[in-house]
Design an enzyme around this catalytic site. Structure first.
Site, PDB file in Angstrom:
ATOM      1  CB  CYS A 103      -0.881  -0.006   1.250  1.00 16.97           C
ATOM      2  SG  CYS A 103      -2.154   1.269   1.219  1.00 16.97           S
ATOM      3  CB  CYS A 105      -1.694   5.084   3.109  1.00 17.16           C
ATOM      4  SG  CYS A 105      -1.542   3.692   4.219  1.00 17.16           S
ATOM      5  CB  CYS A 113      -4.461   3.495  -0.120  1.00 16.89           C
ATOM      6  SG  CYS A 113      -4.920   3.536   1.619  1.00 16.89           S
ATOM      7  CE  LYS A 180      -7.446  -0.961   4.734  1.00 12.44           C
ATOM      8  NZ  LYS A 180      -6.118  -0.682   4.213  1.00 12.44           N
ATOM      9  NE  ARG A 190      -6.434   5.488   8.741  1.00 14.50           N
ATOM     10  CZ  ARG A 190      -7.658   5.685   8.281  1.00 14.50           C
ATOM     11  NH1 ARG A 190      -8.317   6.786   8.604  1.00 14.50           N
ATOM     12  NH2 ARG A 190      -8.229   4.795   7.509  1.00 14.50           N
ATOM     13  NE  ARG A 202      -6.658   4.996   4.676  1.00 10.62           N
ATOM     14  CZ  ARG A 202      -5.644   5.841   4.583  1.00 10.62           C
ATOM     15  NH1 ARG A 202      -5.595   6.707   3.592  1.00 10.62           N
ATOM     16  NH2 ARG A 202      -4.695   5.827   5.501  1.00 10.62           N
ATOM     17  CE  LYS A 233      -7.058  -3.113   8.198  1.00  7.58           C
ATOM     18  NZ  LYS A 233      -6.033  -2.484   7.458  1.00  7.58           N
ATOM     19  CB  SER A 259      -4.376  -0.235  15.415  1.00 10.82           C
ATOM     20  OG  SER A 259      -5.231   0.565  14.614  1.00 10.82           O
ATOM     21  CE1 TYR A 298      -0.446  -4.021  14.768  1.00  9.66           C
ATOM     22  CE2 TYR A 298      -2.843  -4.132  15.042  1.00  9.66           C
ATOM     23  CZ  TYR A 298      -1.734  -3.746  14.307  1.00  9.66           C
ATOM     24  OH  TYR A 298      -1.902  -3.090  13.109  1.00  9.66           O
TER      25      TYR A 298
HETATM   26  C1  PBG Z   1      -3.485   0.926   5.071  1.00  7.82           C
HETATM   27  C2  PBG Z   1      -3.645   0.027   6.205  1.00  7.82           C
HETATM   28  C3  PBG Z   1      -4.436   0.304   7.314  1.00  7.82           C
HETATM   29  C4  PBG Z   1      -4.248  -0.728   8.215  1.00  7.82           C
HETATM   30  C5  PBG Z   1      -3.381  -1.651   7.615  1.00  7.82           C
HETATM   31  N1  PBG Z   1      -3.014  -1.171   6.346  1.00  7.82           N
HETATM   32  C6  PBG Z   1      -5.298   1.365   7.711  1.00  7.82           C
HETATM   33  C7  PBG Z   1      -5.842   2.455   6.983  1.00  7.82           C
HETATM   34  O1  PBG Z   1      -6.659   2.302   6.077  1.00  7.82           O
HETATM   35  O2  PBG Z   1      -5.457   3.582   7.373  1.00  7.82           O
HETATM   36  C8  PBG Z   1      -4.889  -0.749   9.545  1.00  7.82           C
HETATM   37  C9  PBG Z   1      -4.356  -1.665  10.501  1.00  7.82           C
HETATM   38  C10 PBG Z   1      -4.784  -1.425  11.894  1.00  7.82           C
HETATM   39  O3  PBG Z   1      -5.588  -0.523  12.203  1.00  7.82           O
HETATM   40  O4  PBG Z   1      -4.294  -2.184  12.722  1.00  7.82           O
HETATM   41  N2  PBG Z   1      -3.389   0.568   3.900  1.00  7.82           N
END
Ligand code: PBG
Length: 323
Positions: A103, A105, A113, A180, A190, A202, A233, A259, A298
């Site tokens: 990605c 981003c 992204c 996603k 982020r 997004r 996700k 996260s 995590y």
């Molecule tokens: C971005 C990406 C994101 C996560 C993994 N890859 C988040 C986003 O869209 O900002 C999120 C992972 C997480 O929140 O643990 N491509």
């Protein structure tokens, strides 16, 4: 009867995210995600030794570059800190399965992204697919076992599959971030990658959580395009989608315990609202029940630690020394 906890979570199904920051002198802990670090090569080495000791064998790598640019070139240039990291892991820890996030981003100044067309402020489809495919190819060359496209660019799985195959990397697999959602749960991530969009959000490319249909269509398309694992996700608020996907497609399924979900478990435990081990056991079990073959989490390191009855982390990351 006493229920035996933690031991039911199969460590082989867990994928542990790792963040590698370019040119950093010392590892730094993420404030909103206690226990999660932006690693240097030295602290990464210690973390991998510890993972090996604990029996965690799958990692998902995210790069945090020094310099961001408009088009995120450092993500897909032939050799960068992340390709070096992949080579290093495969040389030093050959039994670890390496997944890499694909990605832009964290590499773009605007934090979106893909590559943005300056005039329309929209993602430029073709340019984005070329960049993502190039990034995936570089990771494959460096030794990645799986590439994991997460940009939600239309056609990303197909483009990456054909690029990998045309260079003879047919054996490198794809874990597709298929469903996603545009979610509130990504906030702490982020902060780690400094990847929040600088304008807009997004929602043009991530899915609206009010609709289930698009998620199913995306999964269907990614399977047809050659994904080896499909993903839903976030995890917790989307277990209905996960169950539906598993029942309908019976295909290898990953859930990303993101996260915000991790921060919730940790911060609540810190405030004495629940016991972390019990809380984590319950949520990971619910993901397995919904049909997850893999859980990106995590919590993986803690779960393994609890299973080993090891009370504390083995390494002091700030000092990079064993304690
Ligand atoms: C971005 C990406 C994101 C996560 C993994 N890859 C988040 C986003 O869209 O900002 C999120 C992972 C997480 O929140 O643990 N491509």
């Amino acid at each position: 009867m006493q229920i035996k906890k933690y031991n039911y979570i199969d460590l082989g199904s867990l994928i542990y995210p790792l963040f590698i920051q370019e040119n950093q002198k010392a590892p730094s802990e993420i404030i909103s995600m206690p226990g999660v670090y932006r690693h240097t090569m030295a602290s990464l080495h210690d973390e991998l030794l510890y993972l090996q000791y604990l029996g965690i064998k799958k990692v998902l790598l995210f790069g945090i570059p020094d310099v961001k640019t408009d088009q995120g070139q450092s993500a897909y240039c032939a050799h960068n800190f992340l390709t070096k990291t992949i080579e290093y892991i495969k040389a030093q820890f050959p039994e670890i399965t390496v997944f890499t996030d694909i990605c832009l981003c964290a590499y773009t100044l605007h934090g979106h992204c893909g590559i943005i067309d300056k005039d329309s402020s929209h993602i430029e489809g073709q340019a984005t697919l070329s960049a993502l495919s190039e990034m995936a190819l570089n990771h494959a060359r460096a030794g990645a076992d799986y590439v994991a496209p997460s940009a939600m660019a239309k056609g990303q799985v197909k483009a990456i599959r054909s690029k990998l195959n045309s260079f003879g990397y047919d054996d490198v697999k794809i874990m597709a971030y298929s469903a996603k959602f545009s979610s509130n749960f990504y906030g702490p991530f982020r902060e780690i990658a400094d990847s929040a969009p600088k304008f807009g959000d997004r929602s043009a490319y991530q899915l609206n959580y009010k609709s289930k249909v698009n998620a199913i269509l995306k999964i269907d398309q990614d399977i047809k395009d050659g994904a080896d694992i499909v993903m839903v996700k976030p995890a917790l608020s989307y277990l209905d989608i996960a169950k539906h996907v598993k029942d309908k497609f019976n295909y290898p399924l990953a859930l990303y315990n993101v996260s915000g979900e991790y921060a919730m478990a940790k911060l609540g435990a810190e405030k004495g609202l629940w016991i972390e081990r019990d809380f984590v056991d319950e949520i990971l079990t619910s993901m397995q029940r919904a049909g997850a073959d893999y859980i990106i989490t995590y919590h993986a390191l803690d779960v393994a630690r609890w299973q080993k009855k090891s009370q504390k982390r083995k390494f002091d990351y700030a000092e990079c020394t064993a304690i």
